[in-house]
Design an enzyme around this catalytic site. Structure first.
Site, PDB file in Angstrom:
ATOM      1  N   LYS A 173      45.616-111.732 -58.819  1.00 51.66           N
ATOM      2  CA  LYS A 173      44.168-111.826 -59.041  1.00 51.66           C
ATOM      3  C   LYS A 173      43.478-110.531 -58.644  1.00 51.66           C
ATOM      4  O   LYS A 173      42.507-110.106 -59.283  1.00 51.66           O
ATOM      5  CB  LYS A 173      43.593-112.996 -58.237  1.00 51.66           C
ATOM      6  CG  LYS A 173      42.061-113.156 -58.314  1.00 51.66           C
ATOM      7  CD  LYS A 173      41.569-113.277 -59.743  1.00 51.66           C
ATOM      8  CE  LYS A 173      40.167-113.848 -59.851  1.00 51.66           C
ATOM      9  NZ  LYS A 173      39.167-113.262 -58.982  1.00 51.66           N
ATOM     10  N   GLU A 180      39.263-105.700 -64.524  1.00 52.38           N
ATOM     11  CA  GLU A 180      37.895-106.102 -64.868  1.00 52.38           C
ATOM     12  C   GLU A 180      36.903-104.981 -64.557  1.00 52.38           C
ATOM     13  O   GLU A 180      35.980-104.711 -65.340  1.00 52.38           O
ATOM     14  CB  GLU A 180      37.541-107.363 -64.078  1.00 52.38           C
ATOM     15  CG  GLU A 180      36.147-107.905 -64.273  1.00 52.38           C
ATOM     16  CD  GLU A 180      35.902-109.065 -63.334  1.00 52.38           C
ATOM     17  OE1 GLU A 180      34.984-108.964 -62.491  1.00 52.38           O
ATOM     18  OE2 GLU A 180      36.628-110.076 -63.421  1.00 52.38           O
TER      19      GLU A 180
END
Length: 301
Positions: A173, A180
């Protein structure tokens, strides 16, 4: 399946609500009485303490944490430790540093307690669309929790997976969020270039809508950017100040530890730092140096 949810902020409450909608019983705790009251309206059974939460759950207990990374997670994990019994499991669904997850899992293993790190993506849209989950932990423990993950995911066989041992979930993550950062920065820079080409008077919302369909740069982030530009074309009232919650820093740290070149992610993180410096000493020194060696004019404040 029955479980406890600690942290009933927007994302935690939404996850609990999705679980309730999927037929699970959720008992929830949050220090905020308002958050507990709001959760009750969604079918979540609120309690006023961690001890009450543990007491309300059947053994073996499952407790999902959706609390801020760092000290708050540490405090919650430490407070739960003496309350839980052998065979119980804690799932950390927040954005913890994977190294912290490894440390916490070791302490729990010493008490024969399960610890699962679940990197969770989906934000405020997860209640409707489902959550993407990258799960680290013992294979047997994760498999026992399958009904929970299948309910939270976009589909039973999509958007989630057991990616490795404890720590692997939050590590995956972390890198996800680093990517991102780079994607967001690229969209921001591209739209800024379009906006500055003033003689074309481009409608940025229109451009975004065109790119959303068939384009190789289409993505959910583009959908969100286009929506934002449609509601506020000039982004009026928004300060050019971008915060970071840690994952980008950790991704860059990991890249350096592993000797992996990651210039895009690193520069996107640097740009966030730059956005917060409204009185840049570095830029002032640059202007001074140009004046010193070349006699170039300095713009006064």
């Amino acid at each position: 399946m029955e479980l406890g949810m600690v942290g009933l902020g927007r994302m935690g409450a939404n996850m609990a609500e999705r679980l309730v909608q999927g037929g699970h019983k959720v008992t929830g705790f949050d220090p905020s009485a308002d958050a507990r009251q709001a959760a009750a309206a969604s079918g979540i059974a609120p309690v006023a303490s961690l001890a009450a939460l543990v007491a309300a759950l059947p053994a073996p207990r499952v407790v999902w944490l959706m609390v801020p990374a760092g000290k708050v997670t540490d405090d919650t994990v430490n407070a739960l430790l003496p309350l839980l019994a052998r065979g119980d499991t804690v799932i950390d669904g927040g954005n913890s540093n994977y190294k912290d997850s490894l440390r916490r899992a070791q302490r729990y293993a010493e008490r024969e307690l399960g610890y699962v790190d679940c990197g969770t993506s989906g934000g405020v849209w997860g209640l409707k669309e489902g959550y993407s989950m990258m799960i680290g932990g013992d294979e047997k423990t994760v498999e026992a929790l399958r009904p929970i993950f299948e309910t939270l995911a976009p589909a039973k066989d999509q958007g989630w997976g057991h990616v490795g041992p404890v720590g692997a979930g939050h590590f995956t993550k972390m890198v996800h969020n680093g990517i991102e950062y780079g994607m967001m920065q690229a969209y921001a820079e591209g739209f800024a270039i379009l906006k500055h080409k003033q003689e074309f008077a481009l409608d940025l919302h229109q451009v975004g809508e065109i790119w959303r369909y068939g384009s190789v740069v289409r993505s959910w982030l583009l959908d969100l950017a286009t929506d934002a530009l449609g509601k506020n074309p000039n982004l009026d009232g928004i300060a050019p100040y971008v915060v970071d919650s840690g994952e980008g820093r950790w991704t860059v740290d990991a890249a350096m530890e592993l000797s992996v070149s990651a210039p895009v992610i690193t520069l996107s993180l640097m740009e966030r730092y730059r956005s917060r410096d409204s009185d840049s000493f570095a830029d002032k020194l640059l202007a001074s140096l140009r004046n010193e060696f070349g006699g170039h004019a300095i713009k006064k404040e």
